[in-house]
Design a protein around this motif. Sequence first.
Motif, PDB file in Angstrom:
ATOM      1  N   GLY A   1      50.431  40.492  -2.917  1.00  0.00           N
ATOM      2  CA  GLY A   1      52.263  40.036  -2.881  1.00  0.00           C
ATOM      3  C   GLY A   1      52.707  39.394  -3.413  1.00  0.00           C
ATOM      4  N   VAL A   2      53.712  38.618  -2.885  1.00  0.00           N
ATOM      5  CA  VAL A   2      54.756  37.038  -2.701  1.00  0.00           C
ATOM      6  C   VAL A   2      55.114  37.038  -1.387  1.00  0.00           C
ATOM      7  N   ALA A   3      53.967  35.601  -1.166  1.00  0.00           N
ATOM      8  CA  ALA A   3      53.620  35.155   0.324  1.00  0.00           C
ATOM      9  C   ALA A   3      55.881  35.316   0.344  1.00  0.00           C
ATOM     10  N   GLY A   4      56.115  35.359   1.647  1.00  0.00           N
ATOM     11  CA  GLY A   4      57.355  35.643   2.739  1.00  0.00           C
ATOM     12  C   GLY A   4      57.672  33.830   2.171  1.00  0.00           C
ATOM     13  N   THR A   5      56.796  32.826   2.684  1.00  0.00           N
ATOM     14  CA  THR A   5      57.251  31.494   3.448  1.00  0.00           C
ATOM     15  C   THR A   5      56.355  30.789   2.320  1.00  0.00           C
ATOM     16  N   ALA A   6      55.868  29.221   2.489  1.00  0.00           N
ATOM     17  CA  ALA A   6      55.744  28.500   1.644  1.00  0.00           C
ATOM     18  C   ALA A   6      54.282  28.240   2.679  1.00  0.00           C
TER      19      ALA A   6
ATOM     20  N   PRO B   1      51.377  17.400   4.479  1.00  0.00           N
ATOM     21  CA  PRO B   1      52.056  18.925   5.356  1.00  0.00           C
ATOM     22  C   PRO B   1      53.600  18.000   5.209  1.00  0.00           C
ATOM     23  N   GLY B   2      54.771  18.662   5.517  1.00  0.00           N
ATOM     24  CA  GLY B   2      55.905  18.110   5.800  1.00  0.00           C
ATOM     25  C   GLY B   2      57.048  19.663   5.407  1.00  0.00           C
ATOM     26  N   ARG B   3      58.297  19.106   5.672  1.00  0.00           N
ATOM     27  CA  ARG B   3      59.509  19.897   5.671  1.00  0.00           C
ATOM     28  C   ARG B   3      60.818  19.737   4.642  1.00  0.00           C
ATOM     29  N   PRO B   4      60.387  20.359   4.090  1.00  0.00           N
ATOM     30  CA  PRO B   4      60.712  22.130   4.362  1.00  0.00           C
ATOM     31  C   PRO B   4      59.474  22.584   4.019  1.00  0.00           C
ATOM     32  N   VAL B   5      58.272  21.657   2.923  1.00  0.00           N
ATOM     33  CA  VAL B   5      57.539  22.404   2.772  1.00  0.00           C
ATOM     34  C   VAL B   5      56.827  21.089   2.274  1.00  0.00           C
ATOM     35  N   PRO B   6      55.511  21.681   1.793  1.00  0.00           N
ATOM     36  CA  PRO B   6      54.421  20.597   1.759  1.00  0.00           C
ATOM     37  C   PRO B   6      54.615  19.419   0.290  1.00  0.00           C
TER      38      PRO B   6
ATOM     39  N   ALA C   1      60.693   9.174   2.575  1.00  0.00           N
ATOM     40  CA  ALA C   1      61.315  10.146   3.324  1.00  0.00           C
ATOM     41  C   ALA C   1      61.015  11.363   2.871  1.00  0.00           C
ATOM     42  N   VAL C   2      59.991  11.771   2.172  1.00  0.00           N
ATOM     43  CA  VAL C   2      59.188  12.238   1.508  1.00  0.00           C
ATOM     44  C   VAL C   2      58.551  13.416   2.512  1.00  0.00           C
ATOM     45  N   ARG C   3      58.305  13.342   3.639  1.00  0.00           N
ATOM     46  CA  ARG C   3      58.579  14.564   4.733  1.00  0.00           C
ATOM     47  C   ARG C   3      59.522  15.488   4.946  1.00  0.00           C
ATOM     48  N   ALA C   4      60.697  14.463   4.792  1.00  0.00           N
ATOM     49  CA  ALA C   4      61.660  15.464   5.504  1.00  0.00           C
ATOM     50  C   ALA C   4      62.749  15.771   4.251  1.00  0.00           C
ATOM     51  N   LEU C   5      61.952  16.067   3.238  1.00  0.00           N
ATOM     52  CA  LEU C   5      62.375  16.169   1.420  1.00  0.00           C
ATOM     53  C   LEU C   5      63.025  17.703   1.287  1.00  0.00           C
ATOM     54  N   GLY C   6      64.282  18.574   1.401  1.00  0.00           N
ATOM     55  CA  GLY C   6      64.879  19.093   0.731  1.00  0.00           C
ATOM     56  C   GLY C   6      65.324  19.603  -0.522  1.00  0.00           C
ATOM     57  N   ARG C   7      66.173  18.669  -1.284  1.00  0.00           N
ATOM     58  CA  ARG C   7      67.114  18.722  -2.126  1.00  0.00           C
ATOM     59  C   ARG C   7      66.932  17.708  -3.074  1.00  0.00           C
ATOM     60  N   LEU C   8      66.836  17.882  -4.089  1.00  0.00           N
ATOM     61  CA  LEU C   8      66.616  17.280  -5.880  1.00  0.00           C
ATOM     62  C   LEU C   8      68.212  16.997  -6.857  1.00  0.00           C
ATOM     63  N   TRP C   9      68.071  16.180  -7.092  1.00  0.00           N
ATOM     64  CA  TRP C   9      68.606  16.437  -8.539  1.00  0.00           C
ATOM     65  C   TRP C   9      67.844  16.334  -9.443  1.00  0.00           C
ATOM     66  N   TRP C  10      68.056  17.236 -10.258  1.00  0.00           N
ATOM     67  CA  TRP C  10      66.980  17.787 -11.796  1.00  0.00           C
ATOM     68  C   TRP C  10      68.267  17.462 -12.741  1.00  0.00           C
TER      69      TRP C  10
ATOM     70  N   ALA D   1      58.600  32.610  -3.336  1.00  0.00           N
ATOM     71  CA  ALA D   1      58.695  31.168  -2.950  1.00  0.00           C
ATOM     72  C   ALA D   1      57.851  30.007  -2.961  1.00  0.00           C
ATOM     73  N   ALA D   2      58.630  28.489  -2.313  1.00  0.00           N
ATOM     74  CA  ALA D   2      57.953  27.217  -2.873  1.00  0.00           C
ATOM     75  C   ALA D   2      56.853  27.221  -1.883  1.00  0.00           C
ATOM     76  N   LEU D   3      55.754  26.459  -2.654  1.00  0.00           N
ATOM     77  CA  LEU D   3      54.555  26.232  -2.108  1.00  0.00           C
ATOM     78  C   LEU D   3      54.489  24.798  -1.734  1.00  0.00           C
ATOM     79  N   ALA D   4      55.260  23.736  -2.782  1.00  0.00           N
ATOM     80  CA  ALA D   4      55.158  22.283  -2.431  1.00  0.00           C
ATOM     81  C   ALA D   4      55.794  21.596  -4.098  1.00  0.00           C
TER      82      ALA D   4
END
Length: 199
Positions: free
Chosen positions: A190-195, A115-120, A6-15, A75-78
């Motif tokens: 400047g800051v990238a608008g996306t990852a 490569p992955g979504r939402p970020v690599p 499920a890594v490529r669709a990973l978007g939510r994490l517990w911290w 912006a998250a990069l990975a």
Amino acid sequence: MASTGAVRALGRLWWRTPDPVALMDRLRREGIEPHGGVLALGPLVFRIVAGPTDQLAVDDAPADHEGAAVAPGWAALAIAWATVDVARAVAGIGALPVDRRPRDATLGASVTLVPGRPVPVALLEPDTEGRLAAMLARHGEGPVGVYAVRAAEPGAVFGDPGPFGPQRLLARATAPWAPVLLQVEPPRSGVAGTATIRP
């Protein structure tokens, strides 16, 4: 490797952390404002909760924090994902092509970008007895942090080489196996608008 498929669709994490209030205070000092125990860095969402040790884990529960306020300017990069065998991890994800990146001097690891979504996903394999090795010894394979970028405040020092350029470790906890937030030096424009990944 936890939830490898499920890594490529990973978007939510517990911290998870023994002291969520202290963690959120450290994040606020770095200009990152959690809201209601939820931290959003671009498309990545972290739910900060109490737990016996400092650790990230995949959040596969039904989403109850849609529309979480994103930390402004970031912006998250990975996602940083620890493994003891990059070739096996890549095969388990089924992702091609992959991109071999410069090593992470902060964590003591070689880096392969998937490569992955939402970020690599940055697969990290330890190449020294450093922080990443401590994370693997304590928790095993899985998510250990995030690479992110924002406009740098005057005087910020990015002292360590990393897979996306010079970087620094933010919100450091006392435990060497605690999750990490690695701020990457922004491009001069400047800051990238996306990852966006810098070559």
